[in-house]
Design a protein around this motif. Structure first.
Motif, PDB file in Angstrom:
ATOM      1  N   ALA A   1     -14.889   7.895  -3.081  1.00  0.00           N
ATOM      2  CA  ALA A   1     -14.002   8.677  -3.947  1.00  0.00           C
ATOM      3  C   ALA A   1     -12.783   9.145  -3.176  1.00  0.00           C
ATOM      4  N   LEU A   2     -12.988   9.544  -1.930  1.00  0.00           N
ATOM      5  CA  LEU A   2     -11.877   9.962  -1.073  1.00  0.00           C
ATOM      6  C   LEU A   2     -10.915   8.806  -0.863  1.00  0.00           C
ATOM      7  N   ARG A   3     -11.457   7.613  -0.649  1.00  0.00           N
ATOM      8  CA  ARG A   3     -10.615   6.444  -0.405  1.00  0.00           C
ATOM      9  C   ARG A   3      -9.786   6.086  -1.635  1.00  0.00           C
ATOM     10  N   LYS A   4     -10.360   6.265  -2.806  1.00  0.00           N
ATOM     11  CA  LYS A   4      -9.612   5.989  -4.031  1.00  0.00           C
ATOM     12  C   LYS A   4      -8.461   6.983  -4.184  1.00  0.00           C
ATOM     13  N   ASN A   5      -8.700   8.225  -3.816  1.00  0.00           N
ATOM     14  CA  ASN A   5      -7.641   9.221  -3.866  1.00  0.00           C
ATOM     15  C   ASN A   5      -6.564   8.906  -2.836  1.00  0.00           C
ATOM     16  N   TYR A   6      -6.998   8.452  -1.661  1.00  0.00           N
ATOM     17  CA  TYR A   6      -6.069   8.039  -0.599  1.00  0.00           C
ATOM     18  C   TYR A   6      -5.194   6.892  -1.103  1.00  0.00           C
ATOM     19  N   ALA A   7      -5.807   5.940  -1.792  1.00  0.00           N
ATOM     20  CA  ALA A   7      -5.055   4.820  -2.358  1.00  0.00           C
ATOM     21  C   ALA A   7      -4.048   5.310  -3.389  1.00  0.00           C
ATOM     22  N   GLY A   8      -4.409   6.381  -4.126  1.00  0.00           N
ATOM     23  CA  GLY A   8      -3.478   6.956  -5.078  1.00  0.00           C
ATOM     24  C   GLY A   8      -2.246   7.511  -4.394  1.00  0.00           C
ATOM     25  N   LYS A   9      -2.452   8.134  -3.235  1.00  0.00           N
ATOM     26  CA  LYS A   9      -1.311   8.652  -2.482  1.00  0.00           C
ATOM     27  C   LYS A   9      -0.442   7.511  -1.950  1.00  0.00           C
ATOM     28  N   VAL A  10      -1.076   6.432  -1.538  1.00  0.00           N
ATOM     29  CA  VAL A  10      -0.308   5.265  -1.088  1.00  0.00           C
ATOM     30  C   VAL A  10       0.536   4.723  -2.239  1.00  0.00           C
ATOM     31  N   ARG A  11      -0.070   4.647  -3.430  1.00  0.00           N
ATOM     32  CA  ARG A  11       0.671   4.163  -4.598  1.00  0.00           C
ATOM     33  C   ARG A  11       1.863   5.086  -4.902  1.00  0.00           C
ATOM     34  N   MET A  12       1.660   6.392  -4.775  1.00  0.00           N
ATOM     35  CA  MET A  12       2.734   7.344  -5.030  1.00  0.00           C
ATOM     36  C   MET A  12       3.896   7.114  -4.069  1.00  0.00           C
ATOM     37  N   ILE A  13       3.576   6.919  -2.784  1.00  0.00           N
ATOM     38  CA  ILE A  13       4.624   6.670  -1.788  1.00  0.00           C
ATOM     39  C   ILE A  13       5.297   5.329  -2.044  1.00  0.00           C
ATOM     40  N   ASP A  14       4.515   4.314  -2.414  1.00  0.00           N
ATOM     41  CA  ASP A  14       5.103   3.014  -2.758  1.00  0.00           C
ATOM     42  C   ASP A  14       6.136   3.158  -3.873  1.00  0.00           C
ATOM     43  N   THR A  15       5.834   4.023  -4.847  1.00  0.00           N
ATOM     44  CA  THR A  15       6.763   4.249  -5.956  1.00  0.00           C
ATOM     45  C   THR A  15       8.080   4.826  -5.451  1.00  0.00           C
ATOM     46  N   LYS A  16       7.985   5.772  -4.518  1.00  0.00           N
ATOM     47  CA  LYS A  16       9.196   6.385  -3.968  1.00  0.00           C
ATOM     48  C   LYS A  16       9.989   5.382  -3.124  1.00  0.00           C
ATOM     49  N   ILE A  17       9.282   4.562  -2.355  1.00  0.00           N
ATOM     50  CA  ILE A  17       9.960   3.548  -1.542  1.00  0.00           C
ATOM     51  C   ILE A  17      10.668   2.538  -2.450  1.00  0.00           C
ATOM     52  N   ARG A  18      10.027   2.189  -3.555  1.00  0.00           N
ATOM     53  CA  ARG A  18      10.644   1.260  -4.498  1.00  0.00           C
ATOM     54  C   ARG A  18      11.957   1.829  -5.035  1.00  0.00           C
ATOM     55  N   GLN A  19      12.002   3.138  -5.261  1.00  0.00           N
ATOM     56  CA  GLN A  19      13.233   3.776  -5.737  1.00  0.00           C
ATOM     57  C   GLN A  19      14.340   3.676  -4.684  1.00  0.00           C
ATOM     58  N   ILE A  20      13.954   3.856  -3.415  1.00  0.00           N
ATOM     59  CA  ILE A  20      14.940   3.732  -2.333  1.00  0.00           C
ATOM     60  C   ILE A  20      15.470   2.307  -2.257  1.00  0.00           C
ATOM     61  N   PHE A  21      14.559   1.326  -2.356  1.00  0.00           N
ATOM     62  CA  PHE A  21      14.981  -0.073  -2.324  1.00  0.00           C
ATOM     63  C   PHE A  21      15.941  -0.383  -3.478  1.00  0.00           C
TER      64      PHE A  21
END
Length: 238
Positions: free
Chosen positions: A75-95
């Motif tokens: 469950a912790l790892r799934k939440n961690y993956a959610g944070k990675v997805r959130m950061i990916d979204t922000k990086i996509r905006q920068i790109f």
């Protein structure tokens, strides 16, 4: 993004973007973690067969969590993956901003991290050790050369990034640098890392961790890629 919106497109620029996450606490917004609810996540690595008995050691600085259950770690790892997805979204905006300003194609982009996370591996959380979950980090570089999708299998350290960036721009450093440019023909024979009184050396197969000149960990990445067996007390020699 405010900085990138204001840079002069006709001049070179340097922009360092740092995200605190993915990090504890595991509090990813549900819209990012929910897509992983029904995904399969591998179980954490089991505890080592032979943990070091010598103290002090950074491994002992990282106290185990005996009550953490496998389902809790997943469950912790799934939440961690959610944070990675959130950061990916922000990086996509920068790109996208770089593309809108016609800067993307001519910009060297380096994506990496300072450390990994245990996330339940070996019954531990956080970092503070030299096992792969803590020290093996992503490194993706866009625009370094003409190759697309190329994967480098060489040993690379974070201290190599400075020389690599300078080399890509044909700039000679004006002070000594210990790193090695990834564009050079020189290949690392080993990687060295340090935390408090612990040192690690890894040559692509053998990973040795020493505390106060005493060996505490030895892993064979050829026969034990996931680092389950500490061979430091084994009769085998290198």
């Amino acid at each position: 993004m405010e900085y990138l919106e204001a840079v002069d497109v006709g001049k070179p620029f340097f922009c360092a973007v740092s995200f605190v996450g993915p990090h504890d606490p595991w509090d990813s917004p549900r819209k990012y973690s929910e897509p992983f609810d029904n995904d399969f996540f591998p179980a954490p690595r089991p505890k080592l067969q032979d943990e070091p008995s010598r103290k002090p050691c950074s491994w002992d600085d990282q106290k185990p969590y005996p009550d953490i259950m496998q389902e809790e770690a997943i469950a912790l790892r799934k939440n961690y993956a959610g944070k990675v997805r959130m950061i990916d979204t922000k990086i996509r905006q920068i790109f996208q901003l770089l593309k809108d300003r016609k800067l993307y194609d001519d910009t060297l982009i380096v994506f990496t991290s300072d450390h990994g996370e245990m996330n339940g591996d070996y019954g531990r959380l956080y970092k503070k050790n030299f096992t792969d979950p803590a020290v093996k980090v992503p490194l993706v570089i866009k625009g370094l050369d003409d190759r697309k999708g190329a994967v480098c299998q060489d040993l690379v350290s974070l201290i190599d990034l400075g020389p690599t960036i300078l080399d890509s721009q044909d700039i000679e450093p004006d002070f000594p640098m210990e790193g090695t440019s990834l564009l050079s023909n020189r290949k690392r024979e080993s990687i060295v890392s340090q935390y408090k009184e612990d040192q690690m050396i890894f040559n692509g197969r053998w990973k040795l961790v020493i505390n106060k000149k005493k060996p505490v960990f030895l892993f064979d990445h050829i026969n034990d890629k996931d680092e389950h067996i500490n061979m430091i007390n084994s009769h085998k020699t290198i």
